[in-house]
Design an enzyme around this catalytic site. Sequence first.
Site, PDB file in Angstrom:
ATOM      1  N   SER A  64      78.708  66.971  77.131  1.00 53.78           N
ATOM      2  CA  SER A  64      79.268  67.455  78.355  1.00 53.78           C
ATOM      3  C   SER A  64      79.715  67.297  79.356  1.00 53.78           C
ATOM      4  O   SER A  64      80.813  67.731  79.587  1.00 53.78           O
ATOM      5  CB  SER A  64      78.042  68.383  78.663  1.00 53.78           C
ATOM      6  OG  SER A  64      76.328  69.257  78.153  1.00 53.78           O
ATOM      7  N   ASN A  76      88.578  70.063  66.450  1.00 55.94           N
ATOM      8  CA  ASN A  76      88.036  70.672  65.718  1.00 55.94           C
ATOM      9  C   ASN A  76      86.961  72.046  66.112  1.00 55.94           C
ATOM     10  O   ASN A  76      86.036  72.279  65.646  1.00 55.94           O
ATOM     11  CB  ASN A  76      87.773  70.596  63.919  1.00 55.94           C
ATOM     12  CG  ASN A  76      86.518  69.022  64.355  1.00 55.94           C
ATOM     13  OD1 ASN A  76      86.359  68.116  65.459  1.00 55.94           O
ATOM     14  ND2 ASN A  76      86.024  68.297  63.490  1.00 55.94           N
ATOM     15  N   ASP A  82      79.793  66.953  55.962  1.00 56.00           N
ATOM     16  CA  ASP A  82      79.088  66.875  54.424  1.00 56.00           C
ATOM     17  C   ASP A  82      78.121  66.207  53.421  1.00 56.00           C
ATOM     18  O   ASP A  82      78.320  65.344  54.488  1.00 56.00           O
ATOM     19  CB  ASP A  82      80.001  67.507  53.684  1.00 56.00           C
ATOM     20  CG  ASP A  82      80.837  68.642  53.503  1.00 56.00           C
ATOM     21  OD1 ASP A  82      80.672  69.755  54.591  1.00 56.00           O
ATOM     22  OD2 ASP A  82      82.340  68.005  54.269  1.00 56.00           O
ATOM     23  N   TYR A  85      79.182  62.777  52.320  1.00 52.18           N
ATOM     24  CA  TYR A  85      79.782  62.222  53.349  1.00 52.18           C
ATOM     25  C   TYR A  85      78.888  61.066  53.608  1.00 52.18           C
ATOM     26  O   TYR A  85      78.581  60.729  54.033  1.00 52.18           O
ATOM     27  CB  TYR A  85      80.216  63.218  54.423  1.00 52.18           C
ATOM     28  CG  TYR A  85      82.004  61.964  54.860  1.00 52.18           C
ATOM     29  CD1 TYR A  85      83.008  61.819  54.477  1.00 52.18           C
ATOM     30  CD2 TYR A  85      81.831  61.442  56.111  1.00 52.18           C
ATOM     31  CE1 TYR A  85      83.777  61.421  55.034  1.00 52.18           C
ATOM     32  CE2 TYR A  85      81.975  60.842  56.732  1.00 52.18           C
ATOM     33  CZ  TYR A  85      83.966  60.598  56.318  1.00 52.18           C
ATOM     34  OH  TYR A  85      84.587  60.462  57.543  1.00 52.18           O
ATOM     35  N   PHE A  93      84.028  60.193  62.375  1.00 51.30           N
ATOM     36  CA  PHE A  93      85.220  59.961  63.482  1.00 51.30           C
ATOM     37  C   PHE A  93      84.805  61.059  63.729  1.00 51.30           C
ATOM     38  O   PHE A  93      84.634  62.044  63.703  1.00 51.30           O
ATOM     39  CB  PHE A  93      86.040  59.768  62.749  1.00 51.30           C
ATOM     40  CG  PHE A  93      86.888  60.996  61.748  1.00 51.30           C
ATOM     41  CD1 PHE A  93      87.608  62.034  62.664  1.00 51.30           C
ATOM     42  CD2 PHE A  93      86.507  60.898  60.362  1.00 51.30           C
ATOM     43  CE1 PHE A  93      87.780  63.246  60.975  1.00 51.30           C
ATOM     44  CE2 PHE A  93      86.507  61.433  59.389  1.00 51.30           C
ATOM     45  CZ  PHE A  93      87.733  62.634  59.998  1.00 51.30           C
TER      46      PHE A  93
HETATM   47  O1  LIG Z   1      84.601  65.634  63.334  1.00 48.82           O
HETATM   48  C1  LIG Z   1      84.663  65.380  61.569  1.00 48.82           C
HETATM   49  C2  LIG Z   1      84.876  66.470  60.787  1.00 48.82           C
HETATM   50  C3  LIG Z   1      84.787  65.401  59.670  1.00 48.82           C
HETATM   51  N1  LIG Z   1      83.880  64.676  59.126  1.00 48.82           N
HETATM   52  C4  LIG Z   1      84.231  64.326  58.009  1.00 48.82           C
HETATM   53  C5  LIG Z   1      82.452  64.577  57.513  1.00 48.82           C
HETATM   54  C6  LIG Z   1      83.052  65.358  56.216  1.00 48.82           C
HETATM   55  O2  LIG Z   1      82.175  65.904  55.342  1.00 48.82           O
HETATM   56  C7  LIG Z   1      84.673  64.754  56.190  1.00 48.82           C
HETATM   57  C8  LIG Z   1      85.384  66.172  55.868  1.00 48.82           C
HETATM   58  O3  LIG Z   1      85.386  67.311  56.771  1.00 48.82           O
HETATM   59  P1  LIG Z   1      85.398  68.336  56.399  1.00 48.82           P
HETATM   60  O4  LIG Z   1      85.345  69.334  55.570  1.00 48.82           O
HETATM   61  O5  LIG Z   1      85.969  69.080  57.649  1.00 48.82           O
HETATM   62  O6  LIG Z   1      87.173  68.208  56.069  1.00 48.82           O
HETATM   63  P2  LIG Z   1      88.444  69.097  55.582  1.00 48.82           P
HETATM   64  O7  LIG Z   1      89.393  69.401  56.430  1.00 48.82           O
HETATM   65  O8  LIG Z   1      88.139  70.494  55.062  1.00 48.82           O
HETATM   66  O9  LIG Z   1      88.749  67.641  54.234  1.00 48.82           O
HETATM   67  P3  LIG Z   1      88.331  67.392  53.885  1.00 48.82           P
HETATM   68  O10 LIG Z   1      89.568  68.246  51.798  1.00 48.82           O
HETATM   69  O11 LIG Z   1      87.866  66.087  53.203  1.00 48.82           O
HETATM   70  O12 LIG Z   1      86.844  68.915  52.817  1.00 48.82           O
HETATM   71  O13 LIG Z   1      84.816  64.528  57.308  1.00 48.82           O
HETATM   72  C9  LIG Z   1      83.946  63.786  60.305  1.00 48.82           C
HETATM   73  O14 LIG Z   1      83.727  62.537  60.729  1.00 48.82           O
HETATM   74  N2  LIG Z   1      84.446  64.432  62.100  1.00 48.82           N
END
Ligand SMILES: O=c1ccn([C@H]2C[C@H](O)[C@@H](COP(=O)(O)OP(=O)(O)OP(=O)(O)O)O2)c(=O)[nH]1
Length: 144
Positions: A64, A76, A82, A85, A93
């Site tokens: 907060s 985001n 996931d 991961y 990050f």
């Molecule tokens: O704020 C975040 C968002 C994601 N992740 C890591 C964990 C997650 O499993 C991976 C992929 O994130 P996400 O699926 O949201 O990314 P994407 O933009 O959909 O890319 P991808 O094609 O890798 O799924 O990045 C973080 O560390 N911090």
Amino acid sequence: MTLQIKIKYFHSDLPKIKKIAQGDWIDLRAAQTIELKKDEFKLIPLGIAMELPEGYEAHIVPRSSSFKNFGIIETNSMGVVDESYKGDNDQWFFPAYALRDTKIDFGERICQFRIFEKMPEVELIEVDHLGNENRGGHGSTGVK
Ligand SMILES: O=c1ccn([C@H]2C[C@H](O)[C@@H](COP(=O)(O)OP(=O)(O)OP(=O)(O)O)O2)c(=O)[nH]1
């Protein structure tokens, strides 16, 4: 029931996460000293990787106080980690957008996470009509 999470730290001098009370979100720290100019975007490494319990994902949100302290928002809105991961280099990050010139020091607590059970398997069934009454547009219930 206590669930176990495997955690790997990328820096020996980053304070370790202490045992937390049930239900409390867990604070995470910047693992790099980062300067951002107003309107700049940077990924802030959080210095940890984890293997979550089977069937769980993690959600990362700002604290907060993060906007007041650092003038950053999470681009985001909520980070989703996931279950897959979980590799040795899958460092978490925080995607930060700065609304003013700012500096975040190594080790400062900038966000928090908790785990959630993953969504159950769902099947999308295409129909021409849903067969229900319309509820009305956004804001149709007013503000009072
Ligand atoms: O704020 C975040 C968002 C994601 N992740 C890591 C964990 C997650 O499993 C991976 C992929 O994130 P996400 O699926 O949201 O990314 P994407 O933009 O959909 O890319 P991808 O094609 O890798 O799924 O990045 C973080 O560390 N911090």
